[in-house]
Design an enzyme around this catalytic site. Structure first.
Site, PDB file in Angstrom:
ATOM      1  CB  SER A   1      -0.906   0.012   1.232  1.00 31.05           C
ATOM      2  OG  SER A   1      -1.399   1.322   1.394  1.00 31.05           O
TER       3      SER A   1
ATOM      4  CG  HIS B   1      -3.718  -1.523  -1.887  1.00 32.40           C
ATOM      5  ND1 HIS B   1      -4.782  -2.315  -2.232  1.00 32.40           N
ATOM      6  CD2 HIS B   1      -4.160  -0.722  -0.870  1.00 32.40           C
ATOM      7  CE1 HIS B   1      -5.831  -2.016  -1.467  1.00 32.40           C
ATOM      8  NE2 HIS B   1      -5.481  -1.040  -0.640  1.00 32.40           N
TER       9      HIS B   1
ATOM     10  CG  ASP C   1      -4.972   2.370   0.663  1.00 29.11           C
ATOM     11  OD1 ASP C   1      -5.962   1.632   0.515  1.00 29.11           O
ATOM     12  OD2 ASP C   1      -3.890   1.984   1.137  1.00 29.11           O
TER      13      ASP C   1
ATOM     14  CG  MET D   1      -8.115   7.238   1.874  1.00 26.12           C
ATOM     15  SD  MET D   1      -7.373   7.256   3.497  1.00 26.12           S
ATOM     16  CE  MET D   1      -6.591   5.645   3.524  1.00 26.12           C
TER      17      MET D   1
ATOM     18  CG  HIS E   1      -9.097   0.156  -1.014  1.00 26.28           C
ATOM     19  ND1 HIS E   1      -8.554  -0.050   0.237  1.00 26.28           N
ATOM     20  CD2 HIS E   1     -10.456   0.111  -0.838  1.00 26.28           C
ATOM     21  CE1 HIS E   1      -9.533  -0.181   1.125  1.00 26.28           C
ATOM     22  NE2 HIS E   1     -10.689  -0.077   0.502  1.00 26.28           N
TER      23      HIS E   1
ATOM     24  CG  MET F   1     -11.162   3.291   1.431  1.00 33.67           C
ATOM     25  SD  MET F   1      -9.668   3.222   2.420  1.00 33.67           S
ATOM     26  CE  MET F   1      -8.470   3.315   1.121  1.00 33.67           C
TER      27      MET F   1
ATOM     28  CG  MET G   1     -11.777  -2.492   4.606  1.00 34.77           C
ATOM     29  SD  MET G   1     -10.171  -1.928   3.976  1.00 34.77           S
ATOM     30  CE  MET G   1      -9.284  -1.420   5.439  1.00 34.77           C
TER      31      MET G   1
ATOM     32  CG  ASP H   1      -6.250  -2.814   2.819  1.00 34.70           C
ATOM     33  OD1 ASP H   1      -5.193  -2.570   3.420  1.00 34.70           O
ATOM     34  OD2 ASP H   1      -6.833  -1.989   2.079  1.00 34.70           O
TER      35      ASP H   1
HETATM   36  C1  DX5 Z   1      -6.469   1.572   5.287  1.00 32.84           C
HETATM   37  C2  DX5 Z   1      -5.960   1.224   3.901  1.00 32.84           C
HETATM   38  C3  DX5 Z   1      -4.864   0.234   3.918  1.00 32.84           C
HETATM   39  C4  DX5 Z   1      -3.668   0.656   4.695  1.00 32.84           C
HETATM   40  C5  DX5 Z   1      -2.995  -0.536   5.250  1.00 32.84           C
HETATM   41  O1  DX5 Z   1      -7.542   2.422   5.182  1.00 32.84           O
HETATM   42  O2  DX5 Z   1      -7.004   0.703   3.101  1.00 32.84           O
HETATM   43  O3  DX5 Z   1      -4.504  -0.153   2.593  1.00 32.84           O
HETATM   44  O4  DX5 Z   1      -2.745   1.386   3.941  1.00 32.84           O
HETATM   45  O5  DX5 Z   1      -1.954  -0.102   6.040  1.00 32.84           O
HETATM   46  P1  DX5 Z   1      -1.266  -1.050   7.102  1.00 32.84           P
HETATM   47  O6  DX5 Z   1      -0.694  -2.223   6.353  1.00 32.84           O
HETATM   48  O7  DX5 Z   1      -0.220  -0.163   7.706  1.00 32.84           O
HETATM   49  O8  DX5 Z   1      -2.321  -1.475   8.075  1.00 32.84           O
HETATM   50 ZN    ZN Z   2      -6.454  -0.259   1.096  1.00 30.41          ZN
END
Ligand code: DX5
Ligand code: ZN
Length: 222
Positions: free
Chosen positions: A6, A31, A33, A35, A64, A66, A135, A173
């Protein structure tokens, strides 16, 4: 096992170098993320940054989302270079329509579930998704602790997938480390996302090897 690091825990001041280092280390997925500060209490990056990085990377872009009402941006993310688009069931009013639209646009459709969301929401859409993301922390931040009931959720999802002859991969994840890798794979995970436990331990080739060893697999790439 597929490991999808990620970028949330990477060096944002040099994403191009991070992506090159991942590829050189033998990784095949990365990956992203995304947001929006509304679905989750944090803001990261959007299509322009992904498009910029796409130009110099051959990695599989695992995106991903979010974000609330992701339908508004599906086309932008596919054009930016997403290979797979994962939407949250909780953020889609018409989940079947959203997943069909991702396929129509030419990306692999995937669906993510927050820790508290029951698997039943997947019952009718499982045959049309390429991946389900479980998740294992509440989304929004890296570096959180793995929620133990996620293991049982993975096991149940695996049996749902087998029952309907779906080819969906299971991605996990949040809070993934070499210490829980073996358990996650044994319970049915196929793709592990790791942010903080990956990027805090360069060189990446060695870190990948540590995860592969934890998985009981040999790194075959030269
Ligand atoms: C959280 C993300 C994850 C996050 C995981 O909202 O979707 O992808 O980056 O991070 P770690 O591996 O540090 O828990
Ligand atoms: Zn993620």
């Amino acid at each position: 096992m597929i490991l999808s690091p990620s970028l949330l825990s990477s060096d944002f001041s040099n994403l191009a170098r991070e992506l090159r280092d991942l590829e050189d280390a033998g990784l095949s997925w990365v990956h992203w993320d995304v947001m929006d500060g509304s679905f989750v209490p944090n803001i990261t990056f959007g299509p322009p940054i992904i498009a910029g990085c796409r130009k110099n990377s051959g990695l599989f872009f695992d995106v991903h989302l979010m974000i609330e009402a992701p339908d508004r941006y599906l086309e932008d993310f596919v054009h930016a270079g997403a290979d797979l688009l994962c939407v949250h069931a909780e953020a889609c009013r018409h989940l079947e329509r959203t997943l069909s639209e991702i396929s129509r646009l030419g990306a692999k459709p995937a669906v993510a579930l927050n820790p508290h969301t029951p698997l039943q929401v997947l019952e009718y859409v499982l045959p049309q998704v390429e991946m389900v993301l479980i998740m294992s922390v509440n989304p929004g931040f890296g570096g959180q602790t793995f929620i133990p009931f996620s293991l049982e959720k993975i096991r149940r999802l695996k049996s749902m997938i087998n029952q309907c002859n779906s080819r969906a991969l299971i991605q996990v994840d949040g809070g993934v480390t070499p210490d829980n890798t073996r358990d996650l794979l044994e319970w049915g995970a196929d793709v592990l996302v790791s942010g903080s436990a990956f990027f805090a331990h360069p060189p990446y080739r060695q870190r990948l090897e540590t995860f592969m060893q934890a998985a009981g697999e040999q790194l075959k790439i030269p």
